[in-house]
Design a protein around this motif. Structure first.
Motif, PDB file in Angstrom:
ATOM      1  N   GLN A  86       0.837  -1.197   0.000  1.00  0.00           N
ATOM      2  CA  GLN A  86       0.000   0.000   0.000  1.00  0.00           C
ATOM      3  C   GLN A  86       0.863   1.235   0.000  1.00  0.00           C
ATOM      4  O   GLN A  86       1.950   1.235   0.580  1.00  0.00           O
ATOM      5  N   SER A  87       0.354   2.293  -0.569  1.00  0.00           N
ATOM      6  CA  SER A  87       1.015   3.586  -0.457  1.00  0.00           C
ATOM      7  C   SER A  87       1.095   3.943   1.019  1.00  0.00           C
ATOM      8  O   SER A  87       0.113   3.802   1.749  1.00  0.00           O
ATOM      9  N   LEU A  88       2.247   4.383   1.457  1.00  0.00           N
ATOM     10  CA  LEU A  88       2.397   4.742   2.867  1.00  0.00           C
ATOM     11  C   LEU A  88       1.504   5.924   3.220  1.00  0.00           C
ATOM     12  O   LEU A  88       1.032   6.037   4.354  1.00  0.00           O
ATOM     13  N   ALA A  89       1.224   6.783   2.258  1.00  0.00           N
ATOM     14  CA  ALA A  89       0.314   7.906   2.504  1.00  0.00           C
ATOM     15  C   ALA A  89      -1.083   7.400   2.863  1.00  0.00           C
ATOM     16  O   ALA A  89      -1.808   8.056   3.604  1.00  0.00           O
ATOM     17  N   ASP A  90      -1.463   6.205   2.368  1.00  0.00           N
ATOM     18  CA  ASP A  90      -2.780   5.626   2.659  1.00  0.00           C
ATOM     19  C   ASP A  90      -2.812   4.874   3.987  1.00  0.00           C
ATOM     20  O   ASP A  90      -3.794   4.937   4.704  1.00  0.00           O
ATOM     21  N   CYS A  91      -1.751   4.148   4.313  1.00  0.00           N
ATOM     22  CA  CYS A  91      -1.790   3.292   5.504  1.00  0.00           C
ATOM     23  C   CYS A  91      -0.955   3.808   6.670  1.00  0.00           C
ATOM     24  O   CYS A  91      -1.090   3.330   7.785  1.00  0.00           O
ATOM     25  N   GLY A  92      -0.098   4.793   6.456  1.00  0.00           N
ATOM     26  CA  GLY A  92       0.827   5.217   7.499  1.00  0.00           C
ATOM     27  C   GLY A  92       0.297   6.161   8.559  1.00  0.00           C
ATOM     28  O   GLY A  92       0.453   5.912   9.752  1.00  0.00           O
ATOM     29  N   PRO A  93      -0.329   7.266   8.172  1.00  0.00           N
ATOM     30  CA  PRO A  93      -0.700   8.271   9.167  1.00  0.00           C
ATOM     31  C   PRO A  93      -1.627   7.776  10.276  1.00  0.00           C
ATOM     32  O   PRO A  93      -1.554   8.250  11.396  1.00  0.00           O
ATOM     33  N   ASP A  94      -2.516   6.819   9.987  1.00  0.00           N
ATOM     34  CA  ASP A  94      -3.398   6.315  11.035  1.00  0.00           C
ATOM     35  C   ASP A  94      -2.943   4.960  11.572  1.00  0.00           C
ATOM     36  O   ASP A  94      -3.697   4.238  12.202  1.00  0.00           O
ATOM     37  N   SER A  95      -1.673   4.617  11.343  1.00  0.00           N
ATOM     38  CA  SER A  95      -1.137   3.346  11.819  1.00  0.00           C
ATOM     39  C   SER A  95      -0.506   3.506  13.204  1.00  0.00           C
ATOM     40  O   SER A  95      -0.222   4.608  13.655  1.00  0.00           O
TER      41      SER A  95
END
Length: 112
Positions: A86-95
């Protein structure tokens, strides 16, 4: 423009070093096989914690992934065991931060 920062994990000392320490301690050894340099992604999670290459994180769906940089795409991604990328922009900030691939490799093995 994102801030570019680095960290390095020393496999022998089992310790993470910040950029200032790297420059002082490893200036002649940055290509050493026992030192793994990590790059800051430019993203932070909901708690304000910086997201780094090699982090192990859990996404909002409870899936564990590691943060990787793909040279050919020149971008950071979340790589889940089993092949989902996944794009880190999609899965990173709320991880959620769980550890690193150096300090906690067992976290990835347990999620397979």
């Amino acid at each position: 423009m994102r801030e570019i920062k680095f960290q390095a994990w020393d496999l022998d000392a089992e310790q993470m070093y910040n950029w200032e320490s790297i420059k002082q301690l490893f200036h002649e050894h940055l290509d050493h096989p026992r030192v793994k340099v990590r790059q800051y992604t430019g993203l932070k999670d909901e708690t304000g914690r910086e997201i780094w290459e090699g982090d192990i994180r859990k996404d909002s769906l409870g899936r564990i992934f590691k943060v990787v940089f793909y040279d050919d795409l020149a971008a950071f991604y979340g790589e889940h065991p089993g092949g989902l990328i996944q794009s880190l922009a999609d899965c990173g900030p709320d991880s959620e931060y769980l550890g690193t691939v150096y300090e906690n490799p067992d976290l990835l093995e347990a999620s397979e």
